[in-house]
Design a protein around this motif. Structure first.
Motif, short mmCIF file in Angstrom:
data_model
loop_
_atom_site.label_atom_id
_atom_site.label_comp_id
_atom_site.label_asym_id
_atom_site.label_seq_id
_atom_site.Cartn_x
_atom_site.Cartn_y
_atom_site.Cartn_z
N GLU A 227 0.33 -3.56 -51.65
CA GLU A 227 1.50 -4.03 -50.91
C GLU A 227 2.22 -5.15 -51.64
O GLU A 227 1.58 -6.05 -52.18
CB GLU A 227 1.04 -4.51 -49.54
N ILE B 84 6.92 -3.26 -49.56
CA ILE B 84 6.69 -1.91 -50.09
C ILE B 84 5.21 -1.70 -50.42
O ILE B 84 4.46 -2.67 -50.62
CB ILE B 84 7.52 -1.64 -51.37
N ARG B 85 4.83 -0.43 -50.48
CA ARG B 85 3.50 -0.09 -50.99
C ARG B 85 3.69 0.41 -52.41
O ARG B 85 4.28 1.46 -52.64
CB ARG B 85 2.84 0.97 -50.11
N GLU B 86 3.23 -0.42 -53.36
CA GLU B 86 3.42 -0.08 -54.76
C GLU B 86 2.19 0.67 -55.25
O GLU B 86 1.07 0.37 -54.80
CB GLU B 86 3.63 -1.38 -55.55
N GLN B 87 2.39 1.64 -56.18
CA GLN B 87 1.27 2.53 -56.54
C GLN B 87 0.07 1.78 -57.11
O GLN B 87 -1.06 2.00 -56.70
CB GLN B 87 1.75 3.58 -57.52
N SER C 155 9.63 6.89 -56.51
CA SER C 155 8.58 7.28 -57.47
C SER C 155 9.19 7.40 -58.87
O SER C 155 10.41 7.57 -58.99
CB SER C 155 7.96 8.62 -57.07
N THR D 1 11.50 -0.95 -59.81
CA THR D 1 10.21 -0.99 -59.11
C THR D 1 10.04 0.30 -58.33
O THR D 1 11.02 0.83 -57.80
CB THR D 1 10.19 -2.17 -58.10
N GLY E 158 8.03 2.28 -55.21
CA GLY E 158 7.21 2.03 -54.03
C GLY E 158 7.82 2.65 -52.79
O GLY E 158 9.00 3.00 -52.76
N GLU E 159 6.96 2.74 -51.80
CA GLU E 159 7.40 3.30 -50.53
C GLU E 159 7.68 2.14 -49.59
O GLU E 159 6.84 1.23 -49.46
CB GLU E 159 6.25 4.16 -49.99
#
Ligand SMILES: Cc1cc2nc3c(=O)[nH]c(=O)nc-3n(C[C@H](O)[C@H](O)[C@H](O)COP(=O)(O)OP(=O)(O)OC[C@H]3O[C@@H](n4cnc5c(N)ncnc54)[C@H](O)[C@@H]3O)c2cc1C
Length: 480
Positions: A360, A353-356, A253, A334, A336-337
């Motif tokens: 995805e 990743i899951r970007e805010q 984050s 970058t 992301g989770e």
């Protein structure tokens, strides 16, 4: 079966500091045994430094007066380096070091010593105190109390070659037992048996830079502490040989602002949070040390979270590299989770990743460097796990050994003996900077005070005169 009065388990830096202080406090070398796997006390530390891209000419992350070879901290490394440069006619750098220690951290970048100088100085001290007489090769398997109030240590000297050592005073400093991988990267390595593309910054991974320098490529970095800064610096150097190298820095984050504690707040630039050392300086010997010592376990948990966390050193060169990389486009951050990490047909890693804002995303990279850390939990080390289980020892909120303010393992006390611990295996207790040169020296100091209070054989508590006499011996390079 052998016997000794004092036994240091690990024979790394923590053991060395304890043995050094015992020697300075009057204990003869033949009364101390240091059991470990490598003869040089800094061997494992040096390996971790070299792997994490701290070559000998690079600077460490500790203060000028944090001297592993000298418990008095004087002459400090800045003074020694200034004198060295002065005698070579390099006046500018000599005065720069002196200015740094005078004006840091507000008006100058904090001085830190070169790794090579630190290792050389430890070599001198090992010879002075007779460490080669103290050190013994052995992997310690089990520690047990004996019926006569001492401790028995079983260790192996090689396959099928076991021995025992019985001792009254034990010191446990086994350091980090394991390299810590992020779970998704661990899963990738297990699934693909690929230990070359996904590496931990603390394991040997020079092949990454060699391949990048020859063929170019993309590196994905995880973690944003000091090790990540060193990796970016290494890639910046590799780019001087091959411009075709890019860095994707993946962070969980954004970091808009730094941690706050009372009236202070840490500086943040480009999502890196800065602090000269891994803890505020007052944790070593100032008011924060006293505050933590007095705190309850719950308060300690909160204070350690406020003061610690992931930070990097406030170095101008690193900030310049980041700014240059961002403006030239070869360095990208970058957020992301991570969902998972897979491999494509060209054997490149794909991090999903899951970007805010974009949902995805897939990040393609030739290499992934995990710069998130090392593991020192009790259950990662079979020796400590056995000890905790057998004697039902308490562990703290970080899963490490619970120690008293003088680093004694109180539950292990026996009729005629005492046992102490030091280093990363004690983080979470009364002292924050346990895993640092000065912190390990502090732990040794309070532990040896405990031994002197218990009238341990040969230990004479240092006073102003005896300490000064011992310092003179250090200056003259004479045995204590
Ligand atoms: C990359 C890196 C950079 C650092 N930089 C700094 C810095 O700039 N300044 C600073 O103050 N601190 C720094 N530190 C922190 C600290 O000074 C080191 O971690 C230090 O080495 C800790 O000493 P230790 O004795 O706890 O562990 P080590 O020095 O690792 O020694 C532990 C020893 O125990 C041995 N051992 C483990 N289990 C057994 C067993 N069962 N039997 C026998 N032997 C065993 C290991 O082989 C090892 O040799 C740094 C740490 C790292 C990892």
């Amino acid at each position: 079966v052998d016997e000794s009065d004092y036994l240091a388990i690990g024979a790394g830096l923590g053991s060395f500091f304890w043995a050094d202080l015992l020697r300075i406090s009057g204990v003869r070398a033949e009364k101390i045994v240091g059991l470990g796997l490598e003869a040089e006390p800094y061997a494992r530390y040096k390996r971790l430094c070299l792997n994490s891209q701290i070559p000998l000419h690079e600077r460490l992350r500790s203060n000028s007066d944090s001297c592993p070879d000298n418990i008095w901290g004087w002459p400090s490394y800045a003074l020694r380096e200034a004198w060295h440069d002065f005698t070579k006619g390099q006046m500018k750098s000599a005065f720069k070091y002196l200015w740094q220690v005078f004006a840091e951290p507000t008006f100058a970048e904090t001085y830190t010593p070169r790794a090579g100088n630190v290792f050389d100085s430890i070599d001198r001290e090992t010879k002075r105190i007779g460490w080669n007489q103290i050190y013994r090769y052995g992997r310690v398997r089990v520690i047990r109390k004996t019926d006569d109030g001492r401790y028995c240590v079983a260790y192996s000297r090689g396959p099928g070659n076991y021995a025992f050592l019985v001792s009254r005073y034990l010191h446990l400093a086994t350091g980090y037992p394991a390299i810590q991988f992020l779970p998704d990267l661990q899963a990738y390595r297990e699934k693909y048996q690929d230990f070359k593309s996904v590496v931990n910054a603390y394991e040997a991974h020079d092949h990454v830079y060699e391949q990048l320098e020859q063929h170019g490529g993309t590196v994905l970095i995880r973690g944003r502490g000091i090790v990540a800064s060193r990796i970016v610096q290494r890639i910046y150097e590799a780019r001087k040989r091959n411009q075709n190298i890019a860095v994707l820095h993946l962070m969980r984050s954004p970091k808009p602002q730094g941690n706050k504690f009372q009236n202070t707040q840490r500086l943040v630039k480009n999502h890196y949070e800065f602090q000269p050392f891994n803890w505020p300086k007052a944790c070593w010997g100032g008011e924060l040390r006293a505050m933590l010592e007095k705190a309850t376990p719950d308060e300690r948990k909160r204070l350690l979270a406020d003061w610690g966390g992931t930070t990097t050193a406030d170095r101008q060169d690193w900030q310049q590299i980041t700014a240059q990389g961002l403006s030239e486009g070869w360095y990208q951050i970058t957020f992301g989770e991570v969902l998972d990490v897979e491999r494509d047909a060209q054997n490149r890693t794909i991090t999903r990743i899951r970007e805010q804002s974009f949902g995805e995303m897939k990040l393609l990279a030739d290499f992934i460097v995990d710069a998130t850390g090392l593991d020192a939990k009790v259950d990662a080390n079979p020796l400590l796990a056995d000890l905790v289980k057998h004697y039902n020892l308490p562990v703290n909120h970080l899963g490490r050994l619970t120690v008293a303010n003088n680093f004694e393992l109180v539950e292990m006390r026996s009729d005629r003996g005492q046992m102490y611990a030091a280093g990363a295996i004690t983080l979470g207790g009364p002292y924050a900077a346990v895993d640092s040169f000065l912190g390990l020296q502090y732990a040794a100091l309070v532990a040896v005070d405990g031994l002197s209070a218990a009238r341990a054989p040969g230990v004479q508590k240092l006073n102003t005169i005896s300490s000064f006499r011992q310092w003179l011996k250090w200056v003259l390079n004479q045995s204590p």
